[in-house]
Motif scaffolding. Structure first.
Motif, short mmCIF file in Angstrom:
data_model
loop_
_atom_site.label_atom_id
_atom_site.label_comp_id
_atom_site.label_asym_id
_atom_site.label_seq_id
_atom_site.Cartn_x
_atom_site.Cartn_y
_atom_site.Cartn_z
N THR A 151 11.51 13.52 6.58
CA THR A 151 11.30 13.95 5.92
C THR A 151 11.78 16.02 6.20
OG1 THR A 151 9.06 14.65 7.46
CG2 THR A 151 9.37 13.30 5.19
N PRO B 138 10.67 15.04 0.04
CA PRO B 138 8.99 15.97 0.02
C PRO B 138 8.68 13.95 0.08
CG PRO B 138 10.48 15.74 -1.82
CD PRO B 138 11.76 15.27 -1.18
N LYS B 139 7.43 14.81 1.18
CA LYS B 139 6.25 13.72 1.38
C LYS B 139 5.69 12.79 0.71
CE LYS B 139 5.92 16.73 5.72
NZ LYS B 139 5.17 17.43 6.27
N GLU B 140 5.25 14.15 0.15
CA GLU B 140 4.19 13.03 -1.31
C GLU B 140 5.09 11.78 -2.17
OE1 GLU B 140 6.39 16.48 -3.28
OE2 GLU B 140 5.28 15.58 -1.52
N LYS B 141 6.68 11.55 -1.52
CA LYS B 141 7.51 10.39 -2.35
C LYS B 141 7.31 8.96 -1.64
CE LYS B 141 9.83 11.49 -5.99
NZ LYS B 141 9.74 11.38 -7.14
N TRP C 172 5.40 5.91 0.30
CA TRP C 172 4.54 5.48 0.45
C TRP C 172 4.52 4.54 2.26
CZ3 TRP C 172 0.89 3.39 -3.25
CH2 TRP C 172 0.20 4.53 -4.48
N VAL D 70 -1.15 10.32 6.77
CA VAL D 70 -0.29 9.98 5.09
C VAL D 70 -1.39 9.87 4.41
CG1 VAL D 70 0.83 7.81 4.09
CG2 VAL D 70 2.23 9.12 5.96
N PRO D 71 -1.70 9.87 3.61
CA PRO D 71 -3.24 9.85 2.71
C PRO D 71 -3.23 8.37 2.59
CG PRO D 71 -2.06 11.23 1.40
CD PRO D 71 -0.99 10.70 2.31
N ARG E 167 -2.24 6.34 -0.14
CA ARG E 167 -0.53 5.52 0.21
C ARG E 167 0.37 5.38 1.32
NH1 ARG E 167 0.65 11.46 -0.49
NH2 ARG E 167 2.40 11.11 1.00
N ASP F 132 9.37 7.02 -4.16
CA ASP F 132 7.96 6.57 -5.41
C ASP F 132 9.83 7.46 -6.26
OD1 ASP F 132 6.98 6.48 -7.57
OD2 ASP F 132 5.56 7.33 -6.57
#
Length: 875
Positions: A114, A122-125, A127, A147-148, A151, A186
């Motif tokens: 990242t 992108p971090k949101e991609k 898991w 990390v949420p 995920r 993702d």
């Protein structure tokens, strides 16, 4: 971002974190019976993880070439049908050997993926998964990395047993193991599939790109998990997968590494559709096949060579499926060298050799592919139901060389299945060959567990003293050995060379006051020299100090052969080509044996040149130099590593003949090449497809070989009443005379047969209007029976003839029927009738048949029965 750029960025990132960049090892695991191929980046570090080896670094990073096409890790059947499975791939990995652990490796992975100056994904991609019981890893991901929770997916024991989980990694059934944490990318909602652990996880939306393995336990055979004193880290990220992410494509076959190969495959097969699955198979398979050949594998019917053959034949079949009937696969080597030669220069260096090996296999398979496909097509056309019987599958393999997965490939394309239970039953011994990887297992807990290592002093001395640190009797460790008992002794210091690199272990004696142990062999395990033998007198206990004395004569003869092996290897490469690589060797006091890759028999003139080149080096009597250095320095010296050997970071470089031969070798050798005395090749033969074997002798045994041959020539010359110098001329005269006499004898036999046939005509009987003659001919060889039968038919005009001769308890028969009678009487039928009566068998065409038997006493009855047999056929 191109694949080469990603590879380079990964290595440099971890180098900046204190990791040593370690080159890719061979696809053939060094001294490792547990694996068919190198299938992961950690393979070359396995001994380090097990504690059996130490390196000068505790952190490492590599880009390891891998093959998964056999045994537990077998992706062959999926290649071409999925977006991410390959037989060959590159594994990017970072490793910690008792240094950092979970927190650091998770942080490194996240930073590289990242970080804006690195891959900037992108971090949101992303898991992640963790083992369900690994709360520490979960907390690092969630609380420290950020990390949420939605995920982060916990994966428990989802494979039917404790610790049997997608997120619990094990080196084998026993040994180092531990939880792992995988990172997934993702691709977005427009791609089908669900997150890991969900019912739709096999879709293409969420793709694993990195696996962090936390080795923190040692599993013993009883299943108990023991914490490791120094937890370690093993990670892996497929270069092809991360390249697909960085190049914004959903299939590995769309990345830059494959595009040129696909285009080359399309050109070679005359195909325009670059998305064709068959092109994907071919593009993938040329990579694994070429690199396997680079590492010394050639197609064969067993082991690693059989897997290579399977992969090749699958690729060739897909070429035929695209309409290419001519050899094409070998032409792709050039495109592969262009694509990957910068990273792997050995592809360029061996391009001609790889091409030659692949072409030879293509030509061999082409002879049987069409026939096999015809058989398979016919069987599928007649198939009732959706399952092809196992006997047909076995027959295709056994008769036409169709690997079972090739048949399965074709059946799957047509929506059919194979009866594998019946196939495996019929396969039996061949089945083991096809599934060779299944036998590559080992119990890691059986290794000898001792601290330190034996100090080997045998390079400079043949005698010394050492302390007994362990005694083995069978598989048990004991405190002492008694007189008459067999066992093995481990000492802290020894001059005994342990079997390695093809050189046999030393023999000799270990002794103390009142005790004498005969050393019959010496082997090495986990750095310790193990002296095998029998205690002749006294008692030896752990802790005793023993005198050690190597048999100087045996060692002396052995070093002659070992040094000669190096000279032979160099001569072969200089005279036959750089493709020659060692495939195995054996060095004893009596002889040397050297196996090497070469696709044809070595010609007599070539053998003579090789022998002359080695002896020239012997006569030069140059000094043999040994340098101890690190691997990079060794490579700079031009040192060549030997097939199947494992090397540490500090290696011995042996130089002979002022640079004539430079190899890595831990064996014992002569001081000067002249010590070898004389080198003499005694045999050359093929031992497998593409593998030749030379056996040779040196020193006194080589001289004895010359003297023995000279004596034999003298004896033969005396028998032929000539001199050894004139022996060739005399032999040629005798051969010519023998051929003339054979020709004259054949003519005389034909005349005799013609004369005899005239007398025999009158013996023919009339049976229902047909002339029949059944007689035994004395003094006629079996080859003349057919000529006699033809002559008798000509004189009889229209007839049935059965002739026999008997010699050395064997009956030979010939049956002949004139053309006008073959509609009613068949020579083959008459032959089967007569041959059965003399205890044999036979058959043939309607007008001519041959056979025989072993019951000479039944011959008169068999001949007489011919008349009644003809009568029965005409009635």
């Amino acid at each position: 971002m191109k694949s080469a750029e990603i590879r380079d960025a990964f290595l440099k990132f971890f180098e900046s974190k204190g990791h040593a960049i370690v080159p890719s090892s061979s696809l053939i695991p060094g001294n490792d019976p547990t694996l068919l191929f190198t299938n992961a980046g950690m393979v070359q570090f396995k001994d380090v993880f097990l504690g059996d080896d130490k390196r000068p670094y505790t952190r490492a990073v590599s880009s390891q070439r891998c093959v998964r096409a056999g045994g537990k890790h077998n992706d062959l059947e999926n290649v071409g049908y999925t977006a991410r499975h390959h037989t060959f791939f590159e594994m990017l990995g970072n490793f910690s050997f008792g240094d950092y652990f979970k927190r650091e490796t998770i942080g490194y992975a996240w930073e590289f993926l990242t970080g804006a100056e690195h891959l900037a994904i992108p971090k949101e991609k992303l898991w992640v998964t963790v083992y369900d019981e690994d709360q520490e890893a979960y907390d690092i991901w969630h609380k420290e990395i950020g990390v949420p929770a939605e995920r982060i997916i916990r994966i428990g024991d989802n494979k039917g047993a404790k610790y049997a989980s997608d997120n619990f990694w094990a080196m084998g059934d026993t040994g180092p193991c531990g939880p792992c944490s995988e990172i997934f990318y993702d691709h977005g909602p427009e791609v089908a599939g669900g997150p890991p652990g969900s019912p739709d996880e096999d879709g293409d939306r969420y793709i694993e790109i990195w696996n962090n393995v936390f080795m923190q336990f040692n599993r013993t055979p009883d299943g108990v998990m023991h914490p490791l004193p120094k937890p370690s880290v093993d990670t892996g990220m497929g270069l092809e997968r991360i390249s697909a992410v960085m190049q914004h494509v959903h299939s590995n076959y769309e990345i830059d590494l494959f595009q040129n190969l696909l285009q080359a495959a399309a050109k070679a097969t005359g195909t325009t559709d670059l998305s064709n699955q068959s092109l994907r198979v071919i593009a993938d398979h040329i990579r694994s096949c070429a690199f396997l050949v680079v590492d010394g594998i050639v197609p064969s019917n067993e082991g690693r060579g059989y897997v290579l053959r399977r992969i090749m034949r699958r690729a060739i079949r897909h070429g035929h499926k695209l309409g290419q009937q001519q050899p094409f696969f070998h032409t792709l080597v050039a495109a592969l060298a262009d694509e990957m030669g910068a990273a792997y220069p050995e592809l360029v260096e061996q391009q001609a050799h790889i091409t030659k090996v692949l072409l030879a296999e293509e030509e061999q398979f082409a002879k049987t592919l069409d026939k096999g496909m015809a058989v398979l097509d016919q069987a599928l056309a007649q198939l009732k139901g959706d399952t092809l019987d196992g006997l047909t599958v076995f027959s295709l393999y056994d008769t036409y060389g169709f690997p079972v997965d090739l048949t399965a490939d074709i059946a799957r394309e047509r929506g059919l299945k194979l009866d594998m239970a019946a196939y495996e039953s019929a396969m039996q011994a061949q089945r083991e060959r096809a599934r060779a990887a299944g036998s590559f297992k080992v119990d890691y807990s059986n290794s000898l567990k001792l601290d330190g290592a034996t100090d080997f002093t045998g390079y400079d001395a043949l005698a010394g003293e050492g302390k007994v640190v362990a005694i083995l009797k069978g598989s048990d460790t004991v405190a002492s050995l008694q007189a008459g008992e067999q066992g093995a002794i481990v000492m802290d210091v020894t001059p005994f060379y342990a079997e390695s690199g093809g050189q046999a272990g030393d023999t000799g004696y270990l002794s103390a006051a009142g005790a004498r142990f005969e050393v019959q062999d010496c082997t090495k395990q986990a750095g310790h020299h193990i002296h095998h033998g029998i205690l002749q007198d006294g008692v030896i206990k752990v802790g005793d100090t023993l005198g050690a004395e190597v048999d100087a004569n045996v060692r002396g003869d052995t070093v002659l052969n070992h040094s000669a092996t190096h000279l032979l290897h160099a001569a072969l490469r200089k005279l036959l080509g750089e493709h020659v690589t060692q495939k195995g060797s054996l060095v004893t006091a009596e002889r040397l044996r050297f196996d090497f890759s070469h696709n044809e028999a070595v010609k007599p003139a070539e053998l003579a040149a090789i022998e002359q080149m080695v002896n020239e080096q012997v006569r030069n009597n140059s000094e043999v130099h040994t340098d101890v250095c690190d691997m990079e320095q060794a490579k700079a010296k031009g040192a060549m590593a030997l097939f199947g050997e494992k090397y540490g970071d500090e290696v011995r470089v042996l130089s002979m003949g002022d640079g004539f031969s430079v190899e890595l070798c831990g064996g014992t050798h002569v001081k000067r090449t002249g010590d070898i005395g004389l080198f003499r090749i005694v045999s050359e033969a093929g031992i497998a497809s593409g593998v030749r074997r030379i056996e040779a002798v040196t020193g006194a045994r080589a001289l004895a070989s010359v003297e023995e041959q000279s004596q034999t020539l003298g004896n033969v010359a005396a028998l032929l009443k000539t001199s050894p110098e004139q022996l060739q001329d005399k032999t040629e005269q005798l051969v010519a005379s023998h051929k003339a006499l054979e020709k004259e004898l054949a003519g005389l036999k034909a005349k005799l047969a013609s004369m005899a046939s005239g007398d025999l005509v009158s013996q023919a009987r009339d049976v229902a209007g047909v002339k029949v003659l059944a007689v035994k001919l004395d003094g006629v060889d079996p080859k003349s029976l057919r000529d006699s039968a033809d002559q008798l038919k000509n004189k009889l005009g229209s007839a049935v003839v059965l002739l026999a001769t008997a010699e050395d308890g064997k009956v030979s028969l010939v049956a002949s029927v004139t053309k006008d009678l073959t509609a009613r009487l068949k020579a083959g039928d008459l032959m089967r009738h007569a041959a059965e009566m003399v205890g044999g068998k036979g058959g043939g065409r309607p007008d001519m048949a041959q056979g025989g038997g072993t019951d000479v006493g039944a011959l008169p009855g068999a001949l007489e029965s011919a008349y009644s047999w003809v009568e029965s056929q005409l009635s």
